[in-house]
Design a protein around this motif. Structure first.
Motif, PDB file in Angstrom:
ATOM      1  N   THR A  84       3.058  -8.851   2.352  1.00  0.00           N
ATOM      2  CA  THR A  84       2.947  -7.745   1.411  1.00  0.00           C
ATOM      3  C   THR A  84       4.112  -7.731   0.437  1.00  0.00           C
ATOM      4  O   THR A  84       5.260  -7.886   0.828  1.00  0.00           O
ATOM      5  N   ALA A  85       3.797  -7.491  -0.829  1.00  0.00           N
ATOM      6  CA  ALA A  85       4.831  -7.287  -1.841  1.00  0.00           C
ATOM      7  C   ALA A  85       5.287  -5.832  -1.766  1.00  0.00           C
ATOM      8  O   ALA A  85       4.546  -4.962  -1.315  1.00  0.00           O
ATOM      9  N   VAL A 140       5.252  17.134   0.028  1.00  0.00           N
ATOM     10  CA  VAL A 140       4.750  15.811  -0.296  1.00  0.00           C
ATOM     11  C   VAL A 140       5.259  14.830   0.752  1.00  0.00           C
ATOM     12  O   VAL A 140       6.458  14.780   1.042  1.00  0.00           O
ATOM     13  N   TRP A 141       4.344  14.058   1.309  1.00  0.00           N
ATOM     14  CA  TRP A 141       4.676  12.990   2.242  1.00  0.00           C
ATOM     15  C   TRP A 141       4.161  11.701   1.624  1.00  0.00           C
ATOM     16  O   TRP A 141       2.989  11.618   1.252  1.00  0.00           O
ATOM     17  N   THR A 142       5.017  10.682   1.518  1.00  0.00           N
ATOM     18  CA  THR A 142       4.598   9.395   0.979  1.00  0.00           C
ATOM     19  C   THR A 142       4.881   8.326   2.031  1.00  0.00           C
ATOM     20  O   THR A 142       6.005   8.202   2.513  1.00  0.00           O
ATOM     21  N   LEU A 143       3.863   7.584   2.359  1.00  0.00           N
ATOM     22  CA  LEU A 143       3.959   6.484   3.298  1.00  0.00           C
ATOM     23  C   LEU A 143       3.745   5.220   2.485  1.00  0.00           C
ATOM     24  O   LEU A 143       2.769   5.141   1.728  1.00  0.00           O
ATOM     25  N   ARG A 173       0.834  -1.198   0.000  1.00  0.00           N
ATOM     26  CA  ARG A 173       0.000   0.000   0.000  1.00  0.00           C
ATOM     27  C   ARG A 173       0.875   1.256   0.000  1.00  0.00           C
ATOM     28  O   ARG A 173       1.991   1.242   0.510  1.00  0.00           O
ATOM     29  N   THR A 174       0.323   2.322  -0.556  1.00  0.00           N
ATOM     30  CA  THR A 174       0.997   3.620  -0.580  1.00  0.00           C
ATOM     31  C   THR A 174      -0.031   4.697  -0.295  1.00  0.00           C
ATOM     32  O   THR A 174      -1.127   4.670  -0.834  1.00  0.00           O
ATOM     33  N   TRP A 175       0.347   5.635   0.565  1.00  0.00           N
ATOM     34  CA  TRP A 175      -0.475   6.798   0.849  1.00  0.00           C
ATOM     35  C   TRP A 175       0.364   8.027   0.515  1.00  0.00           C
ATOM     36  O   TRP A 175       1.520   8.119   0.922  1.00  0.00           O
TER      37      TRP A 175
END
Length: 184
Positions: free
Chosen positions: A65-66, A100-103, A9-11
């Motif tokens: 998770t991949a 920009v913040w990417t989790l 997953r990506t947020w």
């Protein structure tokens, strides 16, 4: 099918500026409610950082998770590697850009190749039958974007706000009308 992996997953939370000097916050999760567009960009930046922290607190890193990076053709890093190792919950945020913040759920091989990352969580191995799973990892640390830790904008060429020269006292010159050009 046992042993199959689910996509990582990506947020992504983004602060976007507009021509009228206002800004808005968006989240890649459509169900998230965002504040209205505002000219108070400092408050929106604090909201965005806290919103990412909320996603990090709620996300449990899944052991099956991949790597989300692999699904994005390793766009988060330049060097090529083979996705291996356990899954990590990683925050990608460049404080110099700050918008920009990417989790993301990233594998152990890709995580060190991505610039400006903080590991916020690790997947726990699935417990064997009859054995309870191990306790979750320590509490997720907050990203280093707390209001007091947010650096002030720095003029180009300076390495820190302390190295920047003091601004001269605000002084305005009287407006002079433009002189007509002389033609010879």
């Amino acid at each position: 099918m046992p042993g199959s992996r689910v996509p990582g997953r990506t947020w992504t939370v983004r602060l976007t500026g507009h021509a009228d000097h206002s800004a808005s916050v968006t989240c890649s999760t459509e169900a998230c409610r965002m504040p209205p567009r505002s000219k108070d960009t400092a408050a929106l930046k604090r909201f965005a950082a806290e919103h990412v922290r909320a996603h990090a607190r709620l996300a449990t890193v899944r052991p099956d998770t991949a790597c989300a990076c692999r699904a994005a053709q390793c766009a988060l890093h330049e060097a090529r590697t083979q996705c291996t190792g356990s899954t990590l919950l990683v925050l990608v945020h460049n404080p110099a850009v700050g918008q920009v913040w990417t989790l993301a759920e990233i594998c152990q091989s890709c995580a060190p190749l991505i610039a400006h990352t903080a590991i916020l969580g690790r997947s726990q191995p699935q417990g064997r039958q009859g054995t309870p799973p191990r306790a979750p990892a320590a509490a997720v640390p907050a990203p280093a974007t707390a209001p007091s830790a947010v650096p002030l904008p720095v003029a180009g060429g300076f390495s820190s706000p302390q190295a920047a020269p003091e601004a001269p006292a605000a002084r305005r010159r009287p407006h002079r009308p433009a002189r007509p050009r002389r033609t010879s």
